[in-house]
Design a protein around this motif. Sequence first.
Motif, PDB file in Angstrom:
ATOM      1  N   LYS A   1      -5.769   5.846   0.004  1.00  0.00           N
ATOM      2  CA  LYS A   1      -4.640   4.991   0.386  1.00  0.00           C
ATOM      3  C   LYS A   1      -4.335   5.111   1.874  1.00  0.00           C
ATOM      4  CE  LYS A   1      -3.861   2.929  -3.405  1.00  0.00           C
ATOM      5  NZ  LYS A   1      -4.169   1.474  -3.459  1.00  0.00           N
TER       6      LYS A   1
ATOM      7  N   ARG B   1       0.895   4.125  -2.760  1.00  0.00           N
ATOM      8  CA  ARG B   1       0.676   5.530  -2.403  1.00  0.00           C
ATOM      9  C   ARG B   1       1.763   6.416  -2.974  1.00  0.00           C
ATOM     10  NH1 ARG B   1       1.951   9.383   1.326  1.00  0.00           N
ATOM     11  NH2 ARG B   1       0.228  10.559   2.275  1.00  0.00           N
TER      12      ARG B   1
ATOM     13  N   GLU C   1       0.831  -1.208   0.000  1.00  0.00           N
ATOM     14  CA  GLU C   1       0.000   0.000   0.000  1.00  0.00           C
ATOM     15  C   GLU C   1       0.865   1.257   0.000  1.00  0.00           C
ATOM     16  OE1 GLU C   1      -3.252   0.312  -0.356  1.00  0.00           O
ATOM     17  OE2 GLU C   1      -3.402  -1.866  -0.583  1.00  0.00           O
TER      18      GLU C   1
END
Length: 569
Positions: A118, A98, A94
């Motif tokens: 995010k 991002r 993640e």
Amino acid sequence: MKNKHKFFCILFFLTNAFCFAESTYVIGAERFRFTRGQESSSVGEAAAEMFPVGILEKMGETMSRAILPDEKLERKRFELQKERITLYSSLASEYRKRDSLFLNDYSALQLKKKLAEKDKSIKEIQDKIDSNLKSLREAEIECTENLKTIEGQNFTSDNEDSKSELRKYVNLFKHVFSKEEDLVTFEDIKFYNNDFTSLFSPSESAKKAGYDSYAFEKEVVAAKINTLLTGTITNYGDYFSVVVTAYSYPGKKNLGTVMEIGTLQESDLLVENLARQLIPLISNSLPVSFNLNLQPAEAYVHVYIDDVIHDILDSEIVLNSGVHTLQFVADGYKTCRTEYFFEGNKKYNIEVQMEPVEEGFVMLGLLKPLDGIVYANGIAAEEINRQKSKIMINGNNIIGEFISDNGESAFYYIPEKMIYDGSFVYINPKTFDRNEYLEKRRKIMYGSYSLLITSLIPSFYIYGRYFNEAKKYNDQLGNYEEAIKWQNISQTSARISAGFGVFFAFELVRYLIAANSVLPQEAKIPGKNAIKKINSSDFSSVIPEEKNFQGTDSAENSEIIKSIEENEQ
């Protein structure tokens, strides 16, 4: 009445529900390794598999393992760690996604919206990781409290008044719904792949990482193995040193290491001893408590447990479960010894009745006068004359030997029922070189067997010729005189073979009798004729013949260890 039936139905359901809730504990082993590079040989390769397979076979599948709170914690810790690793991988992914948003051609408003999404996903993963760590901390605190609770429990048994039916049902429901009963659970031990011959083979990368690495632990847990046996073998000449270590997974805990030394010819004994030492480690049973009741009270008894002396003034002795050797030694009493498998979480009441050592002498007579020395249990007996000797009683069975002046000997033994002070027994020793006699009879027996087998060869040939000639004559193709000739020869050869067969049977019996002569002769109580032959009127005046029969009952040994009782805690 209906309520009573409902009560028993509920009781049956609850007890069976808990019985069928048992889980299993899997034990496996890998091929053992040689420490001196000798595994390349055929013997080494066979031994590397023979030892782990043999140990598992000796253990069997009848054991169960006590799962304590610390082991439950290790299992939960492994599952939480696996979950955290997965969550951390998702978190890293993640974060990368991002960061990649800044490389795209988004407007300020779109970028802000994407970043917020995010951040929300990242926050959810972080919350899961925090929750995971919180669960771990709670599990560790709970494990510490549970272990303190277990250590504080006393090994006491219920009183007799608690044996009533009502008390049993109250205890049953108390145990069913009590949290403390779940602190220790038991799991049946099974083999890896349900086959003790199936050995676990880790990958090369896991081997290099080591037994205490996460990579090795992950493979073992994936194979559903809870305890893995590893071992090393060191060989010098004909002797082998086998070192076995048991690891518990998850947790990478070293349960213990055992060692045994011996030769390959004694491999079965080595495997059995290694398995016996490993069973307490793997079963992880709770301690056992001993209460000793030693009789008579005036006997100062030394108690040895596994060759270690223990103070009997203690009210109870607490040891680990498993096989223990108990030995009781006291001056003036027979030493008694026993082995017993003590199951964990139980109290054992052991009652020992020490048997006094009988002091006195047994008179041994020879049926005819011989020049020599009488030995009893390796000690020379006190000679009275050429036909009489005096043997001191020391509480042991008497096995002896009469050795003549020319070195020839004859063994004897005195039955336990005849060993008491004032007993008079006799033997009729036949001294000769038994090894030479046995070898002579063996050679003759084998010679007679060779003659029998050799005679069968011409006998079968001659019988075959006779059979052919008789068949040819019956078919009117042969000569009558030729058939009669072979018939007479066949009958003669059959008689010769039968004679050799009788000779072989006779020599076989003589050989068996010679082999039996090696066994020690049993001493007997003399009758009137035997006493006359021994020429011992002094014996008959001092030791009446009837006393031999009156004293046999008192010579019987009482049971030393009267009982070993066990009580569930």
